[in-house]
Design an enzyme around this catalytic site. Structure first.
Site, PDB file in Angstrom:
ATOM      1  N   GLN A 516       0.818  -1.220   0.000  1.00  0.00           N
ATOM      2  CA  GLN A 516       0.000   0.000   0.000  1.00  0.00           C
ATOM      3  C   GLN A 516       0.848   1.265   0.000  1.00  0.00           C
ATOM      4  O   GLN A 516       0.342   2.350  -0.214  1.00  0.00           O
ATOM      5  CB  GLN A 516      -0.982  -0.022   1.185  1.00  0.00           C
ATOM      6  CG  GLN A 516      -0.430   0.420   2.535  1.00  0.00           C
ATOM      7  CD  GLN A 516       0.355  -0.663   3.234  1.00  0.00           C
ATOM      8  OE1 GLN A 516       1.092  -1.410   2.626  1.00  0.00           O
ATOM      9  NE2 GLN A 516       0.216  -0.751   4.539  1.00  0.00           N
ATOM     10  N   GLY A 517       2.152   1.128   0.272  1.00  0.00           N
ATOM     11  CA  GLY A 517       3.032   2.286   0.153  1.00  0.00           C
ATOM     12  C   GLY A 517       3.380   2.954   1.459  1.00  0.00           C
ATOM     13  O   GLY A 517       3.832   4.097   1.466  1.00  0.00           O
ATOM     14  N   SER A 518       3.196   2.254   2.573  1.00  0.00           N
ATOM     15  CA  SER A 518       3.419   2.931   3.859  1.00  0.00           C
ATOM     16  C   SER A 518       4.875   3.316   4.065  1.00  0.00           C
ATOM     17  O   SER A 518       5.172   4.346   4.660  1.00  0.00           O
ATOM     18  CB  SER A 518       2.920   2.074   5.014  1.00  0.00           C
ATOM     19  OG  SER A 518       3.552   0.819   5.031  1.00  0.00           O
ATOM     20  N   SER A 556      -6.961   1.122   8.772  1.00  0.00           N
ATOM     21  CA  SER A 556      -6.590   2.393   8.136  1.00  0.00           C
ATOM     22  C   SER A 556      -5.765   3.258   9.076  1.00  0.00           C
ATOM     23  O   SER A 556      -5.931   4.470   9.124  1.00  0.00           O
ATOM     24  CB  SER A 556      -7.845   3.171   7.705  1.00  0.00           C
ATOM     25  OG  SER A 556      -8.532   2.497   6.698  1.00  0.00           O
ATOM     26  N   ALA A 741      -3.171  14.877   7.194  1.00  0.00           N
ATOM     27  CA  ALA A 741      -3.723  13.670   6.570  1.00  0.00           C
ATOM     28  C   ALA A 741      -4.657  12.888   7.483  1.00  0.00           C
ATOM     29  O   ALA A 741      -4.496  12.867   8.701  1.00  0.00           O
ATOM     30  CB  ALA A 741      -2.582  12.762   6.123  1.00  0.00           C
ATOM     31  N   LYS A 742      -5.635  12.228   6.842  1.00  0.00           N
ATOM     32  CA  LYS A 742      -6.425  11.183   7.489  1.00  0.00           C
ATOM     33  C   LYS A 742      -6.107   9.900   6.717  1.00  0.00           C
ATOM     34  O   LYS A 742      -5.124   9.826   5.993  1.00  0.00           O
ATOM     35  CB  LYS A 742      -7.919  11.503   7.400  1.00  0.00           C
ATOM     36  CG  LYS A 742      -8.305  12.804   8.055  1.00  0.00           C
ATOM     37  CD  LYS A 742      -9.824  12.973   8.135  1.00  0.00           C
ATOM     38  CE  LYS A 742     -10.389  13.539   6.839  1.00  0.00           C
ATOM     39  NZ  LYS A 742     -11.800  13.982   6.964  1.00  0.00           N
ATOM     40  N   GLU A 746      -9.541   2.237   3.233  1.00  0.00           N
ATOM     41  CA  GLU A 746     -10.746   1.406   3.232  1.00  0.00           C
ATOM     42  C   GLU A 746     -11.990   2.106   2.709  1.00  0.00           C
ATOM     43  O   GLU A 746     -12.929   1.453   2.266  1.00  0.00           O
ATOM     44  CB  GLU A 746     -11.043   0.926   4.664  1.00  0.00           C
ATOM     45  CG  GLU A 746      -9.967   0.021   5.215  1.00  0.00           C
ATOM     46  CD  GLU A 746     -10.262  -0.416   6.646  1.00  0.00           C
ATOM     47  OE1 GLU A 746     -10.898  -1.454   6.816  1.00  0.00           O
ATOM     48  OE2 GLU A 746      -9.860   0.302   7.580  1.00  0.00           O
TER      49      GLU A 746
END
Ligand code: FAD
Lengths: 786, 285
Positions: A516-518, A556, A741-742, A746
């Protein structure tokens, strides 16, 4: 205890002032994923991409029955086969009961399972496992194991399971039972959450609208199969290299299950081919690989085949949802009652938490005064339900957003107008379990603008163009959705950022990047604080030995929680850099400027971070220094991302066949720290939701056998089946988030089922209330008269 | 539980060698593209002792047209059939059926003979083959014989091919007025596929063959629909007549139950797609 071990300790410190959004260097830029090249060139190393010549082959013997007691297991013949090193059964592994569920201990789940259970409760449940020097020996050993089963009555339907004449799946005592559990009647938990006065709400309503909605079982279907390689290292520690979203939780759970010190367990999470929730739990083969390694002292490799994964890896819970709404003629919702029965399958796992989420996320979107949620999670003899992107809210949102359209139609109001009138606004609180403090007022809510942008994109007010041939009818349908940014009061992340002697940064954070790119986003956050390029930052996140505790990637939480920890750690380091520079030049630390990768004291020359670091380590101006900042995040807050989604469909009234022709996502995820990544999450989530909408399903025959021979029987949606997808970023600024950011992982999975159902209703006037929506159901409904 | 691979895997370089190998042992299977057979082997449904790979036999490849017939070598792939002008020109239904097959990989690897021999009710070429009144040329130790489409399909996955026979060619007579249409599941397989081939004399239908797959365990013809068409002038009325024809040939009770489409709806799908296939056939030049 290892130096990094840390259970959640203290409540949140306030987040540092965020930089003005437009002065960014790295965040809010679509920087390339740090692991992108490796992934697309095939060079990335997944769990199984290491030489395993020295590993024993491991495999699991699985139950052919949906419900049976293992009377005895004869392993003698299997053990006698040449090459077989170990055969283990419930007699060899600790009797401790636990839950595989991947939350910090104690998870909100009953401790109702063991590594091997004497009573098996679903087809495919592990009964024994073999390790041998060759695959052939393993196969023969599996066949040679003799299991004497006493087959028990089974139950597949949750309603039936709660009845009196049905088998009890978990008759034995177990700990950590959830709210109002009634194991005798297979009830894992029964919950009730009430606000306001329900009766009064219905009395004050002009119309009362009721509906029942059903969702099916589907699977996450990550590309990489569940895999675990376990060995004992040269210091007698247990090492597990595995497909996980939660390396630290996995480590803690394995240590607990085998009663070994956590410090004697290391979990390595290489590149992981997708998770979508299925890797939040410590899955049976991870325990089994560990058990076999401990038993043999050797390296053991287990990997599920695709068919095995389809049969046994945890699914999305099927639910039956009833909604009763009282509404005024002017469109004001007076009261909502949502009742949910959730099928958790053979073990309690996520039964409770998914049930809660199914009601709380969708209901939060409509903060009417009187809200009631009643629900229960029920055991049945099917594959246990697990975590899956959307986590209950997919089911609840399908029901509620279908129902909201139904209510709007009933009172003759445009469904978008109806939503606009009732949807949550900034300053209002979400509807969460009474025990949670997360009901704090929301500080960033972009629902209204999401609706507006989605409508604009599709041309909502004009409605769809109808084809000349009236055999085909077109329709638009919308759905709102809300998700979260981590589990409040549970999520915890700690991060260390080190200034290397060459001026680059090493970020150590235990988040689980599953594609996901975390790791990219953590790198961007740390880089941003110093005004550095992303290439000057290395994120180390794949090993519990090298990273501090982080709950991992689920709910999330990553960008918000781990991202906040990373930002704090980077700012802590920045402060130390300033302090040291201030020391050197005898100035006020506040006066030292840190920007664009440079350290600039007011007097004296500005230097690059690398010159600074080298000088600090050379010890020219004082004792040698190597600076590390650290930060942690633990919070009662969980800011909510929102989405408005619109589907356009064309229905063939002659056959019931339909096509989703266009799909719009308008999403408020706060600031998009990496817009390309964010779009990827938004589109990917919508596609997953569309798959659940139109085709995907796992069914069980009357004996509880999953009706899947393999991937070809699972109707996953293909790239060629997809509509045009438009994505609109509605950027709000979340003051408590890293750089505003939030979350975004999902929220777009939730809306597609209802958006499509509503669009079909708009096109041909029939409402499909059970997923998946098939042409046969539409045709049937059309025959039933419109 | 996991895949049982056959003990032996051999290549045959000539048809005669392949015939010799398959006729020597009942547990030997031919493998061409392997796209039908290997999944069966992996699932343990087929457990051959030996696989004879025929994919290197050059004489089994190629498409030619002669004396009003298209002759297609057994190993010709769906992709080749779907992209070959000759096929489009003379037997569009076959080209359209080949083009409907799965995805690009399946079309590249799957062969016409493998498809017809495996005769899965969800496959596309079988209905076209039946509507086009094609025939299979097969060779055994006893020599060569041809098997007509009406005799080819015997049951679910069963054909008239003998255990010691190898398919060498598939032959289809010209039918410029022919077409194939289908509707598919998300898996990509057909729910219902229909093929129609018309022989037109002047502007009237001299003879018609209409076939459908996905309804019974093997493709069937629809004589009622065919009768409706014969002798009629090609006009709008004909088109709607075709659609309303009683589909009593289809016994509901033997409808395939695969859970994706309920039986009564499937009947509607047959009606709709039959009409479309006929429209396509009429539109042929
Ligand atoms: C992902 C996927 C999607 C697909 N989608 C479709 C679809 O949408 N529509 C469709 O119609 N089909 C579809 N197929 C099936 C595909 O068309 C067939 O698998 C293929 O045509 C079979 O040909 P083959 O050469 O691979 O046969 P093989 O698998 O090699 O053989 C199949 C059978 O034929 C026999 N055989 C093969 N050649 C000969 C010969 N010359 N003489 C005698 N016997 C022979 C074999 O012994 C075996 O019993 C799909 C397959 C896959 C894997």
């Amino acid at each position: 205890m290892s130096q990094y071990e840390g259970e959640p300790e203290s409540a949140d410190e306030t987040v540092a002032e965020n930089d003005a959004a437009d002065s960014n260097v790295t965040v809010r830029e679509s920087v390339e994923k740090v692991d992108g090249w490796g992934l697309v060139t095939g060079n990335a190393r997944y769990t199984d991409d290491v030489p395993t010549d020295d590993a024993l082959a491991g495999r699991v013997l699985r139950s052919p029955h949906a419900h049976a007691r293992v009377r005895s297991i004869d392993t003698e013949a299997a053990e006698a086969i040449e090459g077989v090193t170990a055969v283990i059964t419930h007699e060899d592994v600790s009797e401790q009961r636990f839950t595989r569920t991947g939350f910090p201990h104690p998870a909100p789940a009953p401790f109702d399972e063991r590594v091997f259970n004497e009573t098996v409760r679903h087809v495919g449940e592990p009964v024994a496992a073999v390790a041998a020097t060759t695959v052939d020996a393993v196969e023969r050993a599996l066949e040679a194991i003799e299991v004497d089963y006493k087959v028990l009555d089974h139950v597949l339907d949750p309603e039936a399971a709660m009845g009196s004449d049905t088998p009890t799946l978990h008759p034995e005592e177990y700990e950590n039972q959830q709210e109002n559990a009634d194991p005798e009647h297979n009830v894992v938990c029964e919950t009730r959450h009430e606000e306001g006065d329900i009766e009064a709400g219905f009395e004050a309503a002009d119309e009362i609208v009721e509906g029942e909605y059903k969702t099916q079982i589907v699977q996450q279907l990550p590309m990489e199969m569940n895999t675990a390689i376990a060995w004992i290292d040269d210091r007698q520690r247990l090492v597990l290299r595995t497909t996980t979203q939660v390396p630290h939780i996995c480590r803690a759970k394995i240590a607990r299950a085998f009663d070994i010190d956590r410090t004697d367990v290391q979990v390595i999470k290489p590149r992981v081919g997708g998770g979508f929730g299925v890797r939040q739990d410590t899955v049976p083969i991870q325990y089994i690989a560990a058990a076999l390694a401990l038993e043999t002292g050797e390296k053991v490799r287990l990997r599920n085949e695709r068919k095995e994964d389809l049969h046994v890896s945890q699914t999305r819970h099927s639910q039956t949802i009833q909604i009763k709404t009282g509404v005024r003629e002017d469109g004001t919702i007076m009261v909502m009652h949502v009742d949910i029965t959730s099928n958790t399958g053979a073990y309690g796992c996520h039964g409770f938490a998914v049930l809660e989420n199914a009601a709380h996320e969708p209901l939060s979107v409509y903060p009417c005064e009187n809200r009631l949620f009643t629900g229960r999670a029920v055991y049945t003899n099917v594959t246990p339900g697990g975590a899956m992107r959307g986590y209950g809210a997919v089911q609840g949102t399908f029901a509620l957003e279908s129902h909201v359209d139904k209510v709007a139609t009933e009172i003759g109001m445009d469904p978008v107008e109806f939503r606009r009138r009732n949807a949550i606004e900034e300053g209002e609180a979400s509807f969460e379990p009474a025990s949670s403090e997360a009901m704090d007022q929301l500080q960033s809510v972009g629902v209204e603008e999401c609706l507006e942008r989605a409508c604009e994109s599709i041309g909502w007010s004009d409605g769809p163009d109808q084809p000349a041939n009236d055999r085909y009818r077109c329709g638009y349908g919308t759905a709102l959705s809300m998700a979260k940014s981590g589990v409040p009061n549970s999520e915890f992340s700690r991060c260390n950022v080190t200034l290397e002697t060459d001026g680059t940064l090493t970020v150590r954070v235990g988040v689980g990047d599953t594609g996901q790119g975390s790791e990219t986003v953590m790198g961007q956050i740390a880089a941003e604080v110093f005004g550095l390029d992303i290439n000057s930052v290395h994120v180390k996140a794949d090993d519990t030995d090298a990273t501090p505790w982080d709950n991992g990637a689920y709910a999330s939480s990553t960008t918000y929680v781990s991202g906040n920890a990373t930002e704090k750690a980077a700012r802590d380091l920045a402060e130390k850099v300033r302090d040291l520079a201030a020391d050197w030049y005898d100035v006020d630390p506040e006066a030292v400027e840190l920007a664009d990768g440079e350290v600039a004291p007011p007097r004296g020359e500005s230097m690059t971070l690398s010159e600074f670091a080298e000088e600090a380590f050379a010890g020219i101006r004082g004792p040698k220094r190597r600076l590390t900042g650290s930060g942690q995040h633990y919070t009662p807050l969980s800011p909510k991302p929102f989405a408005a989604q619109i589907a356009a469909v064309e229905v063939d009234t002659e056959t019931g066949e339909f096509e989703v022709t266009n799909f719009v996502n308008a999403v408020d995820c706060g600031q998009a720290l990496n817009p390309a990544n964010v779009r990827g999450q938004i589109i990917g989530g919508a596609i997953m939701g569309l798959g659940q909408t139109v085709s995907e399903a796992i069914e069980f025959d009357e004996d509880g056998q999953p009706e899947l021979r393999g991937l070809r029987d699972y109707e996953v949606i293909h790239a060629t089946d997809l509509p045009e997808i438009d994505t609109e970023l509605v950027e709000t600024h979340e003051p408590t988030g890293p750089f505003g950011a939030k979350s975004v992982g999902e929220v777009t999975t939730l809306g597609p089922p209802a958006a499509v159902a509503n669009a079909i209703e708009d096109a041909v006037g029939v409402r499909i209330t059970d997923l998946p929506i098939t042409s046969a159901k539409i045709w049937d409904a059309l025959q039933g008269g419109r | 539980m996991s895949e049982q691979l056959p003990a032996a895997y051999v290549h045959a370089d000539t048809v005669d060698k392949a015939v010799e190998l398959v006729s020597a042992d009942a547990e030997t299977r031919v493998v061409a593209g392997g796209y039908s057979l290997l999944p069966q082997v992996k699932d343990g449904i087929e457990t051959p002792d030996r696989l004879v790979d025929v994919s290197r036999i050059d004489e089994l490849r190629g498409i030619s047209h002669e004396a009003g017939e298209t002759c297609i070598g057994a190993l010709t792939t769906h992709h080749q059939i779907a992209t070959f002008d000759l096929v489009h020109e003379h037997v569009p239904a076959l080209a359209e059926a080949a083009d409907s097959v799965g995805d690009y990989q399946a079309r590249q690897q799957g062969t016409i003979a493998g498809n017809l021999v495996f005769a899965d009710p969800k496959y596309d070429p079988p209905a076209a083959f039946l509507a086009l009144d094609g025939r299979v040329v097969a060779r055994s130790p006893d020599g060569e014989r041809t098997i007509g489409a009406d005799e080819w399909f015997c049951g679910p996955g069963e054909t008239a091919l003998g255990p010691d026979e190898i398919v060498t060619d598939v032959v289809v007579p010209d039918a410029k007025r022919s077409g194939y249409v289908r509707t598919s599941e998300y898996s990509g397989y057909a729910i219902v596929g229909t093929a129609a081939a018309l022989d037109v004399d002047g502007d009237a239908v001299a003879s018609a063959r209409v076939a459908v797959n996905g309804v019974k365990p093997f493709p069937i013809r629809l004589p009622n629909v065919e009768d409706e068409l014969v002798g009629k002038h090609i006009d709008d009325e004909l088109r709607s007549r075709a659609a309303s024809a009683e589909l009593s040939d289809i016994n509901l009770e033997t409808l395939l139950m695969n859970g994706v489409v309920a039986d009564h709806q499937r009947l509607q799908l047959v009606r709709t797609y039959c009409r479309q296939a006929i429209e396509r056939a009429i539109e042929g030049d």
